[in-house]
Design an enzyme around this catalytic site. Sequence first.
Site: not given
Length: 444
Positions: A62-64, A94, A178, A236, A309, A313
């Site tokens: 997840h590289f945002r 996401n 997921h 995961h 994964d 944050h």
Amino acid sequence: MTNWLIRNAELVNEGRRYVADVRLRDGRIETIAGELAAQAGESVVDAAGHWLLPGMIDDQVHFREPGLEHKADFATESRAAVAGGITSYMEMPNSKPTTTTLDALEDKYVRAAAKSAANHAFYLGATNDNLEVIRSLDPRAACGIKIFMGASTGNMLVDNPDTLDAIFRDAPTIIVTHCEDTPTIDANLARERELYNGAIPVERHPYIRSREACLKSSTLAVSLARRHGTRLHILHITTAEELALFQPGPLKDKRITAETCIHFLQFSERDYATLGNQIKCNPAIKSERDRLAIIEALRDGRIDVLATDHAPHTIEEKALPYEQAPSGLPLVQFALQCALEQHFAGTLPLERIVESLTHAPAQLFQVAERGYLREGYKADLVLVDPNKPHTVKREEVLSRCGWSPFEGHTFRSSIASTWVNGRRVWDGIRIDDSVRGERLAFDR
């Protein structure tokens, strides 16, 4: 420089370990042989005492970007990845906006082409109302279709039974899931709120995001895949109980496969006492029994792929009370070193670790010309020094979030160099910021 001669390395590839020289020319592996003579215009690296591996292919990050760039973006996180020996990544949908349309999918490729130091591909996300988009997807345009079959992030929960059935029936390419059951989690959370008067300690996380929630959802995914003959990959895995859903043995013989992540090899619920929300993630890190069962499942092939994964944050966000603190860990920069600890500990063979990090994701997702040390393949390689310990310090963290759950931990190996498409992007000290990765191609 795209022409290199790597001498005297111990190659770890396709179940073998052997010493050889490797010539890289024009972005590809030209020759693997013994005692190659240096040629004009190529840089020479003496890799004696080092392991040369295919670059890690991380099937879950997840590289945002877009929308959450205060945490991370394709530039910062890809640089952290290559410093850790990851040469290709597959990024999750996401973001903000979510990657649930073909236009949003292509926008990510445009962004990554301009700034990513590593090779890249992106998932198309499923929702309760984008079935027609999924049906129209060119299988070569995305690494796969991601379904959140449980509460995680944003509005991407797919919980309509008819929609789920139709996606599994009509998906034009591999589905990754997921798996956590939302009603089970909600009931657990309500009980814990009452018990702790709203001040839930983070140690209760694995009992809220419980093993029962994981098993119920994974069982549903497997049943749907069996009904429709779907190519399913469950991400995961965290529980010993879920392992009964999967078969040991070679990946090539399977339609249903499993992945776990490096933090589930490293941590167990006893680590919440010291790391707290830093290791809060979904699904949750669970018991020592689960950790050991996952390692054994990697050994026997019941789990096929090892990934990260990676989900950064800010440290300020992680310092919030349990219910407000977001879930996810920054992991790419030290993932390979963490995985290799299982070799040093004698719990996993080195060849099996390399297979799960490189060969298996390449085979599973049908990645073209990557994931192996083969003549003619793209020159994505990582050179590991197994005799140089490395203690993680906060000031060396390249992820924009600026922290790591491994701070203060000493790994028994170091990443000496990483090549992406024949260019050395990491030399063990610094990043070559001129390097850009390529869009992954798929043989589908």
